[in-house]
Design a protein around this motif. Structure first.
Motif, PDB file in Angstrom:
ATOM      1  N   VAL A  66       0.897  -1.275   0.069  1.00  0.00           N
ATOM      2  CA  VAL A  66       0.018   0.076  -0.035  1.00  0.00           C
ATOM      3  C   VAL A  66       0.856   1.282  -0.007  1.00  0.00           C
ATOM      4  N   ILE A  67       0.393   2.357  -0.995  1.00  0.00           N
ATOM      5  CA  ILE A  67       0.988   3.643  -0.829  1.00  0.00           C
ATOM      6  C   ILE A  67      -0.110   4.558  -0.420  1.00  0.00           C
ATOM      7  N   CYS A  68       0.206   5.238   0.601  1.00  0.00           N
ATOM      8  CA  CYS A  68      -0.840   6.390   1.024  1.00  0.00           C
ATOM      9  C   CYS A  68      -0.300   7.781   0.937  1.00  0.00           C
ATOM     10  N   THR A  69      -1.010   8.543  -0.055  1.00  0.00           N
ATOM     11  CA  THR A  69      -0.685   9.764  -0.340  1.00  0.00           C
ATOM     12  C   THR A  69      -1.795  10.988   0.283  1.00  0.00           C
ATOM     13  N   LEU A  70      -2.811  10.399   0.782  1.00  0.00           N
ATOM     14  CA  LEU A  70      -4.077  10.903   1.302  1.00  0.00           C
ATOM     15  C   LEU A  70      -3.617  12.033   2.394  1.00  0.00           C
ATOM     16  N   GLY A  71      -4.240  13.363   1.974  1.00  0.00           N
ATOM     17  CA  GLY A  71      -3.908  14.474   2.857  1.00  0.00           C
ATOM     18  C   GLY A  71      -5.026  15.723   2.333  1.00  0.00           C
ATOM     19  N   THR A  72      -4.912  16.611   3.273  1.00  0.00           N
ATOM     20  CA  THR A  72      -5.795  17.985   2.740  1.00  0.00           C
ATOM     21  C   THR A  72      -5.257  18.966   3.671  1.00  0.00           C
ATOM     22  N   THR A  73      -6.272  19.856   3.829  1.00  0.00           N
ATOM     23  CA  THR A  73      -5.735  21.326   4.662  1.00  0.00           C
ATOM     24  C   THR A  73      -6.775  21.573   5.619  1.00  0.00           C
ATOM     25  N   ILE A  74      -6.694  21.904   6.534  1.00  0.00           N
ATOM     26  CA  ILE A  74      -7.814  22.438   7.362  1.00  0.00           C
ATOM     27  C   ILE A  74      -8.812  23.330   6.874  1.00  0.00           C
ATOM     28  N   ALA A  82     -12.344  17.405  10.838  1.00  0.00           N
ATOM     29  CA  ALA A  82     -12.445  16.922   9.497  1.00  0.00           C
ATOM     30  C   ALA A  82     -11.067  16.504   9.030  1.00  0.00           C
ATOM     31  N   PHE A  83     -10.071  17.512   9.258  1.00  0.00           N
ATOM     32  CA  PHE A  83      -8.733  17.303   8.853  1.00  0.00           C
ATOM     33  C   PHE A  83      -8.287  16.169   9.381  1.00  0.00           C
ATOM     34  N   TYR A  84      -8.517  16.045  10.610  1.00  0.00           N
ATOM     35  CA  TYR A  84      -7.857  14.356  11.440  1.00  0.00           C
ATOM     36  C   TYR A  84      -8.268  13.207  10.768  1.00  0.00           C
ATOM     37  N   ALA A 159      -0.872  30.048   0.151  1.00  0.00           N
ATOM     38  CA  ALA A 159       0.234  30.092   1.323  1.00  0.00           C
ATOM     39  C   ALA A 159       1.327  29.099   0.933  1.00  0.00           C
ATOM     40  N   GLU A 160       0.969  27.943   0.554  1.00  0.00           N
ATOM     41  CA  GLU A 160       2.053  26.919   0.394  1.00  0.00           C
ATOM     42  C   GLU A 160       2.652  27.203  -0.945  1.00  0.00           C
ATOM     43  N   GLN A 161       2.043  27.801  -2.158  1.00  0.00           N
ATOM     44  CA  GLN A 161       2.449  28.134  -3.333  1.00  0.00           C
ATOM     45  C   GLN A 161       3.545  29.256  -3.185  1.00  0.00           C
ATOM     46  N   LEU A 162       3.204  30.108  -2.338  1.00  0.00           N
ATOM     47  CA  LEU A 162       4.120  31.235  -1.936  1.00  0.00           C
ATOM     48  C   LEU A 162       5.366  30.740  -1.384  1.00  0.00           C
TER      49      LEU A 162
END
Length: 210
Positions: A66-74, A82-84, A159-162
């Motif tokens: 298994v490879i997991c790349t799940l992720g979001t932002t708050i 919901a983020f957790y 913010a991340e892009q900056l």
């Protein structure tokens, strides 16, 4: 030949993993459960799922790794709770269900600074996931901890892009740990970890990825 599960295939790193896995002769099939359909491919099995109600007895849980790349932002998730759920609960549930059907290796796209004792909610969440995955007893468990991730996201994260743009400009001056890591490099390390199945728990730090 391996049967590989990928969760998070619609994200930046996940998309890179998917493309690399589909092109890899060691991979017989990629099982990529998603909320929305992916472009079809002869080696891709793409069950559409609700991660809040995963089908625990589905036959497609039978995979080697298994490879997991799940992720979001708050901001996108709407709340810390919901983020957790997305960044901790879903990856852990996938790990349990795949292991129950025989998966022996699990590779997680975690984050720089992951620490269950961190005062930073994001870092603490990632650290708690790493901690809880270790209790499952996977023969091969790899945590990849990049810092800033380079690449074009479908989802807008100003913010991340900056931060990525600034870090790219300052790249020669920054320690390797804090340099931008291209999504394709992270995907490469995740895929090699999952298919290689190195015994034990490994942590690949950001400076090992660039």
């Amino acid at each position: 030949m391996s049967r590989l599960m990928l969760v998070g295939a619609t994200g930046l790193v996940g998309h890179c993993v998917l493309q690399q896995a589909l092109a890899d002769v060691r991979v017989n099939q990629v099982v990529a459960p998603t909320r929305r359909a992916l472009p079809p491919h002869p080696k891709l099995l793409n069950p559409l799922v609700d991660f809040d109600h995963l089908p625990v007895d589905a036959g497609w849980w039978v995979v080697d790794a298994v490879i997991c790349t799940l992720g979001t932002t708050i901001k996108v998730a709407g709340s810390q709770a919901a983020f957790y759920r997305v960044d901790h609960d879903f990856p852990l549930q996938v790990a349990r269900l795949a292991q129950r059907q025989g998966a022996k290796a699990y590779a997680l796209n975690s984050a720089l600074g992951a620490d269950p004792a961190s005062r930073v909610f994001y870092s603490r969440t990632k650290g708690e996931l790493e901690r809880d995955l270790q209790t499952l007893g996977y023969p091969s468990l790899t945590f990849v901890r990049p810092g800033l991730i380079g690449g074009e996201r479908q989802q807008n994260r100003p913010a991340e892009q900056l931060a990525v743009r600034l870090s790219t400009l300052l790249q020669p001056l920054l320690p390797r740990r804090y340099r931008v890591v291209p999504a394709g490099r992270i995907a490469h390390h995740l895929l090699q970890a999952a298919l290689g199945g190195t015994p034990g728990v490994r942590v690949l730090m950001a400076e090992q990825l660039v």
